[in-house]
Design a protein around this motif. Sequence first.
Motif, PDB file in Angstrom:
ATOM      1  N   CYS B  80      69.685  50.834 -20.190  1.00  0.00           N
ATOM      2  CA  CYS B  80      68.855  52.028 -19.955  1.00  0.00           C
ATOM      3  C   CYS B  80      69.635  53.245 -19.506  1.00  0.00           C
ATOM      4  CB  CYS B  80      67.767  51.706 -18.929  1.00  0.00           C
ATOM      5  SG  CYS B  80      66.703  50.359 -19.483  1.00  0.00           S
ATOM      6  N   GLN B 115      65.558  45.854 -24.377  1.00  0.00           N
ATOM      7  CA  GLN B 115      64.507  45.679 -23.373  1.00  0.00           C
ATOM      8  C   GLN B 115      64.613  44.374 -22.591  1.00  0.00           C
ATOM      9  OE1 GLN B 115      60.688  46.621 -25.342  1.00  0.00           O
ATOM     10  NE2 GLN B 115      61.881  48.012 -26.606  1.00  0.00           N
ATOM     11  N   CYS B 194      53.773  51.346 -15.590  1.00  0.00           N
ATOM     12  CA  CYS B 194      54.972  51.060 -16.398  1.00  0.00           C
ATOM     13  C   CYS B 194      55.311  52.201 -17.350  1.00  0.00           C
ATOM     14  CB  CYS B 194      54.739  49.819 -17.256  1.00  0.00           C
ATOM     15  SG  CYS B 194      54.168  48.387 -16.333  1.00  0.00           S
ATOM     16  N   SER B 195      56.606  52.471 -17.498  1.00  0.00           N
ATOM     17  CA  SER B 195      57.043  53.300 -18.622  1.00  0.00           C
ATOM     18  C   SER B 195      56.960  52.454 -19.882  1.00  0.00           C
ATOM     19  CB  SER B 195      58.484  53.766 -18.404  1.00  0.00           C
ATOM     20  OG  SER B 195      59.370  52.665 -18.424  1.00  0.00           O
ATOM     21  N   HIS B 270      64.781  57.764 -12.137  1.00  0.00           N
ATOM     22  CA  HIS B 270      64.501  56.751 -13.156  1.00  0.00           C
ATOM     23  C   HIS B 270      63.269  55.902 -12.782  1.00  0.00           C
ATOM     24  CE1 HIS B 270      66.271  54.377 -16.580  1.00  0.00           C
ATOM     25  NE2 HIS B 270      65.493  53.435 -16.072  1.00  0.00           N
ATOM     26  N   ALA B 272      61.240  53.789 -14.135  1.00  0.00           N
ATOM     27  CA  ALA B 272      60.886  52.822 -15.178  1.00  0.00           C
ATOM     28  C   ALA B 272      59.540  52.188 -14.848  1.00  0.00           C
ATOM     29  CB  ALA B 272      61.973  51.758 -15.293  1.00  0.00           C
ATOM     30  N   CYS B 276      59.752  52.292  -8.668  1.00  0.00           N
ATOM     31  CA  CYS B 276      61.149  52.758  -8.742  1.00  0.00           C
ATOM     32  C   CYS B 276      61.299  54.182  -8.199  1.00  0.00           C
ATOM     33  CB  CYS B 276      61.664  52.702 -10.181  1.00  0.00           C
ATOM     34  SG  CYS B 276      61.695  51.044 -10.882  1.00  0.00           S
ATOM     35  N   LEU B 313      59.919  58.731 -16.852  1.00  0.00           N
ATOM     36  CA  LEU B 313      59.863  57.738 -17.912  1.00  0.00           C
ATOM     37  C   LEU B 313      58.412  57.305 -18.131  1.00  0.00           C
ATOM     38  CD1 LEU B 313      62.827  57.699 -16.809  1.00  0.00           C
ATOM     39  CD2 LEU B 313      62.933  55.310 -17.479  1.00  0.00           C
ATOM     40  N   HIS B 318      60.033  55.901 -22.725  1.00  0.00           N
ATOM     41  CA  HIS B 318      61.393  55.488 -22.379  1.00  0.00           C
ATOM     42  C   HIS B 318      62.122  54.943 -23.616  1.00  0.00           C
ATOM     43  CE1 HIS B 318      64.813  53.932 -20.352  1.00  0.00           C
ATOM     44  NE2 HIS B 318      64.338  52.776 -19.941  1.00  0.00           N
ATOM     45  N   LEU B 320      65.289  53.999 -24.616  1.00  0.00           N
ATOM     46  CA  LEU B 320      66.395  53.653 -23.699  1.00  0.00           C
ATOM     47  C   LEU B 320      67.627  54.562 -23.820  1.00  0.00           C
ATOM     48  CD1 LEU B 320      64.520  51.118 -23.709  1.00  0.00           C
ATOM     49  CD2 LEU B 320      66.575  49.755 -23.324  1.00  0.00           C
ATOM     50  N   THR B 323      66.991  58.315 -22.962  1.00  0.00           N
ATOM     51  CA  THR B 323      66.405  58.736 -21.687  1.00  0.00           C
ATOM     52  C   THR B 323      67.349  59.571 -20.829  1.00  0.00           C
ATOM     53  OG1 THR B 323      64.631  57.095 -21.545  1.00  0.00           O
ATOM     54  CG2 THR B 323      65.597  57.820 -19.450  1.00  0.00           C
TER      55      THR B 323
END
Lengths: 369, 369
Positions: B80, B115, B194-195, B270, B272, B276, B313, B318, B320, B323
């Motif tokens: 990521c 992922q 969640c992203s 970040h 995610a 976070c 995100l 996102h 990856l 980002t």
Amino acid sequence: MNKVGIIGYGITPFSKDDQKIETVMLNSTKELFKTNPQIDRKDIDAVLVSTNNNSKYLSPVLSEMAGIQPNISHTIESLCNSGTNSIVSAYSYIASGLADIVLISGAERYDSPGQILEWDNSRGEYKHPIFWASIFAKSYKREYSISDEELAVVSVKNHKHAKENPNAMSNKTYSIEEVLNSKKLTDDLKLLDCSRPCTGSASIILGSEDKVKQLSENPVWIAGIGQKTISAGFTKNISFSSMESTKLAGQSALKMADKKIENIDVAEVHDAFSVCEPMALESLGFAMDGKGTNMVKELHETNNFKINPRGGLIGSGHPLGATGIAQTIEITQQLQTKAGNRQIENPQVGLIHNMSAAATSSTVLVLEK
Amino acid sequence: MNKVGIIGYGITPFSKDDQKIETVMLNSTKELFKTNPQIDRKDIDAVLVSTNNNSKYLSPVLSEMAGIQPNISHTIESLCNSGTNSIVSAYSYIASGLADIVLISGAERYDSPGQILEWDNSRGEYKHPIFWASIFAKSYKREYSISDEELAVVSVKNHKHAKENPNAMSNKTYSIEEVLNSKKLTDDLKLLDCSRPCTGSASIILGSEDKVKQLSENPVWIAGIGQKTISAGFTKNISFSSMESTKLAGQSALKMADKKIENIDVAEVHDAFSVCEPMALESLGFAMDGKGTNMVKELHETNNFKINPRGGLIGSGHPLGATGIAQTIEITQQLQTKAGNRQIENPQVGLIHNMSAAATSSTVLVLEK
């Protein structure tokens, strides 16, 4: 700008072993630390992994397995010259002051997904590298009236060199007839004209001037760097008998190192297929156009290991992401007079040529004592 | 050492589109050249691609498609935070003198293989990121007596910001109740916490001091860089309520930039998953331990876009490998007062925080006008 040199290296035998990529890359890193106890893992600022393997996050994985907590950690991929791209990246981390010591591990499995470039539709249905190599061979032979026998000498010579390299995949020697009579793959390629993908790993540690002087008894320095990307597609090459990206990368590397090609005492060139060696020798300036095979023949007959002393890709095997690192280790060993039966007499300056995808891109490095 | 800054950028909408990776990465590069006609493709010394995609040789492929023949060209991957790793690599190529102008394209498809980190057996059968995020959420809530409602504000705020970002995947706003009532994924995670992985691309061009002054009317400089890799395995983290790699990377970046966290006017962190954001704010020093959600709540209630102005995100999506580049473009736009409805008042210094795999590694960048 910081001067950058080589502190240590570790390499393990190239083989057809079916090992996990994590095991493969760790093998040469362990060898490096075993043979270089003066290097403290705590001092390593960056860990780079050079591979075409599809597994992700391999640099933090290697770091954890090897007991390193670096600042910088990532994978670098550019097909067959991933290894020298990683060395140039490590050089820039050090020269820029972001790192003092960088570990690179190049690693590949025999079934690397980097062997076929699906994107390149200019190859039509003929996506395997043997097809561009066949076109190179046909074009080169036609342009310069070169025979299959003359090209076969490349394979004979490099297998002979590989026999003196304990890490090479091949330890057999072959005659010109054996090369010519080996399995026919295309009109212009026999099996023994080809390097073979394999499982292998090579690790190297680069450092800033202070660190190299402190940690190496036998410093070798990166004096010149040249890189060029012409295209990704095979048919964008302006010639199939010479390597334009190699020519430009070689000129840049020699200029940066303030050397002429005559100053190069020993070189690794990217003989993915036998025809690539004379083409590269000509594009780098070691030989005049069309005279590369003469040079190969003379070196072979005088038992001179100057070009591809470790056996090249043909003799050593070609674990894509590890190849550029292994080439650099060979030249380092030569300059340190540690190359055993392969040793050239008293070399001062060496060169590495590493390329990808029908020489659509090339890297050339110049090393000196 | 050369000073390094940002010359231009291009970004395209993040989506669930099923496009080839080559098309995705080219999209933002074309946008970059369209909006920056002052940049001559001939002057580009290096092309880096940031992605987790399994396709090889993408940097020469992008170069050929975009009409560039660079010296340096390779892919960089580190899950990521591939994007900020690429920016740091480009910085080092320029600061070391190997390049004057570097193009980076970050690109990913919605079905990115980055992922799931298969290697990490410390995750047991729970390899999907939602599981480490759930452990983070449970641990953080328990340690600091934080409620689900307090964490939900992160998603509410970031979706609100994303609504002002024309390139964000989401353009809907949600209430705290809607976040709490969204699909339950685990005991501690709802869908809107969640992203989401998506298809997206972001390109940026960095340059040396001379080139930036020549080619940008509104220069933004990379003043600080910090990176740290603790491990690859999730359970090697010393805490599940804070981010050690982020703390160390943040300290290094601020030190290099000679700034304090109080000097940061705008930041991308970040997020995610919702938990976070407060964890990162605390580890970076924006808030005391356990007080990150208070800061988020205050920013939300005062409609202050200081943290994750583009929607983070969670709101932006996102992709990856893109980002970290998209985060850097947002902070650049903010410092250039070009962020439209998302604009912070007169920011002088901005920060980017990008991490991988449960914060086992982090990158922090400090940008200034």
